[in-house]
Design an enzyme around this catalytic site. Structure first.
Site, PDB file in Angstrom:
ATOM      1  N   TYR A 190      30.433  45.481  56.428  1.00 40.92           N
ATOM      2  CA  TYR A 190      31.468  46.332  55.850  1.00 40.92           C
ATOM      3  C   TYR A 190      31.545  46.216  54.329  1.00 40.92           C
ATOM      4  O   TYR A 190      32.342  46.905  53.696  1.00 40.92           O
ATOM      5  CB  TYR A 190      32.829  45.983  56.460  1.00 40.92           C
ATOM      6  N   LYS A 233      26.673  35.466  66.389  1.00 46.19           N
ATOM      7  CA  LYS A 233      25.371  35.799  66.993  1.00 46.19           C
ATOM      8  C   LYS A 233      24.312  34.915  66.328  1.00 46.19           C
ATOM      9  O   LYS A 233      23.256  35.372  65.897  1.00 46.19           O
ATOM     10  CB  LYS A 233      25.069  37.286  66.785  1.00 46.19           C
ATOM     11  N   ASP A 258      28.197  38.845  72.420  1.00 44.69           N
ATOM     12  CA  ASP A 258      28.033  39.634  73.635  1.00 44.69           C
ATOM     13  C   ASP A 258      28.602  38.907  74.854  1.00 44.69           C
ATOM     14  O   ASP A 258      29.264  39.520  75.705  1.00 44.69           O
ATOM     15  CB  ASP A 258      26.567  40.038  73.855  1.00 44.69           C
ATOM     16  N   ASP A 268      36.085  43.593  64.428  1.00 41.42           N
ATOM     17  CA  ASP A 268      36.499  44.984  64.622  1.00 41.42           C
ATOM     18  C   ASP A 268      36.297  45.397  66.078  1.00 41.42           C
ATOM     19  O   ASP A 268      37.173  46.002  66.707  1.00 41.42           O
ATOM     20  CB  ASP A 268      35.685  45.877  63.685  1.00 41.42           C
TER      21      ASP A 268
END
Length: 332
Positions: A124, A171, A204, A228
């Site tokens: 972002y 991640k 995930d 988000d």
């Protein structure tokens, strides 16, 4: 002593939910001196920008804003007003509670999560370019400062609010430099808070676990993009975006806003759910040191929803935006 607050109605249905929230705040008896300012697509024709200098100046002066949703074009047009505000005022911590309320039909009960999302870095940051006509590139930016302050904020929040557990979402198995640094810093900072249980989860897997066992989680600390996504997932667990508030906390100010969009398709119809805006105003009052008034608003909202007599369309009722706000005021 009066509190000075910038009031930004926003786009679409934003003015309706912000008017409702303002009325509820005033009903608590807390002395708020409102300074109205504007942002959003409607400002472009007049000011040439969706975020006028006058609005920035007002927030700099008051240090606090209650803001309605503003539209962000998809794919083209101006960049997000929300992102611009976060960068302008270094609003590095986006705090998004997700809580079930009796009376709202959901798949789960007794969810009480808080997502603490880094708000200024990651993808972002907007560092992107066209490499050639067939290739686009976007840079994922993490800094040690950015990681340290959002993770520390999450642990401090947990201590302050009597929370028991912090989960770092990442991640790092794939992005070993960026997410790897985030995870390493989280593990180091966790050692400073032995009273808070700490664990981590790959993003995930985190999404899977949240829709299976959300009761296992308390405070989630996330980089910008994952935060988000995960915060909207958690909103879905508790009844939708219409029920979920947010706080943007930073070095140079604080902005409070519902996390839902501007809903232009129902603007002016007075049927949008103002709960998220009202609860955002409650977060604002807590930030201003008005904890009693903040708690009274949340309890009133919970009572109205639990009774089920005055609910907006998305909650299964027929009440208007204003009727729901009046019911909350009556319950204060």
């Amino acid at each position: 002593m009066a509190h000075h607050v910038t009031l930004i109605p926003g786009d679409g249905s934003g003015p309706e939910v912000i008017a409702a929230a303002k009325k509820v705040v005033e009903a608590t008896g807390v002395d708020i001196q409102w300074e109205e300012a504007h942002a959003g697509a409607a400002m472009i024709e007049k000011y040439g920008t969706p975020l006028p200098d006058e609005t920035i100046a007002s927030i700099r002066k008051t240090g606090v804003a209650l803001k309605g949703p503003v539209a962000t074009p998809v794919g083209t047009g101006f960049r997000s007003v929300n992102v611009a505000m976060r960068k302008t005022f270094d609003l590095y911590a986006n705090v998004r509670p997700a809580k079930t309320y009796p009376g709202v039909i959901t798949k789960f009960e007794n969810i009480d999560l808080v997502i603490v999302r880094e708000n200024t870095e990651d993808l972002y940051a907007g560092i992107e370019r066209m490499v050639d006509e067939d290739t686009a590139e976007s840079i994922k930016l993490f800094t040690r400062k950015g990681c340290e302050r959002i993770i520390r904020y999450a642990f401090e929040y947990a201590v302050r609010e009597g929370r028991k557990k912090v989960t770092a979402v990442h991640k790092a198995n794939i992005m070993k430099c960026t997410d790897g640094m985030f995870l390493d810093i989280a593990r180091e900072i966790a050692k400073e808070y032995p009273q808070i249980q700490f664990n981590d989860s790959i993003v995930d897997a985190m999404c899977m676990r949240l829709v299976m066992h959300p009761e296992d989680y308390d405070v989630l600390v996330c980089p910008n993009l994952y935060g988000d996504i995960v915060s909207d997932l958690c909103a879905g667990l508790v009844g939708g975006l219409g029920l979920t508030p947010s706080a943007n906390i930073g070095v140079d100010g604080a902005i409070f806003e519902p996390i839902h969009g501007s809903a232009p398709d129902i603007a002016g119809q007075h049927k949008i759910n103002p709960t998220a805006a009202i609860l955002s105003a409650s977060l604002m009052l807590a930030h201003l040191g008005e904890g009693k008034a903040a708690a009274s608003i949340e309890k009133a909202v919970e009572k109205v929803i639990d009774e089920g007599k005055v609910l907006t369309v998305d909650m299964g009722g027929t009440a208007s935006t204003e009727e729901f706000a009046e019911a909350v005021i009556s319950a204060l």
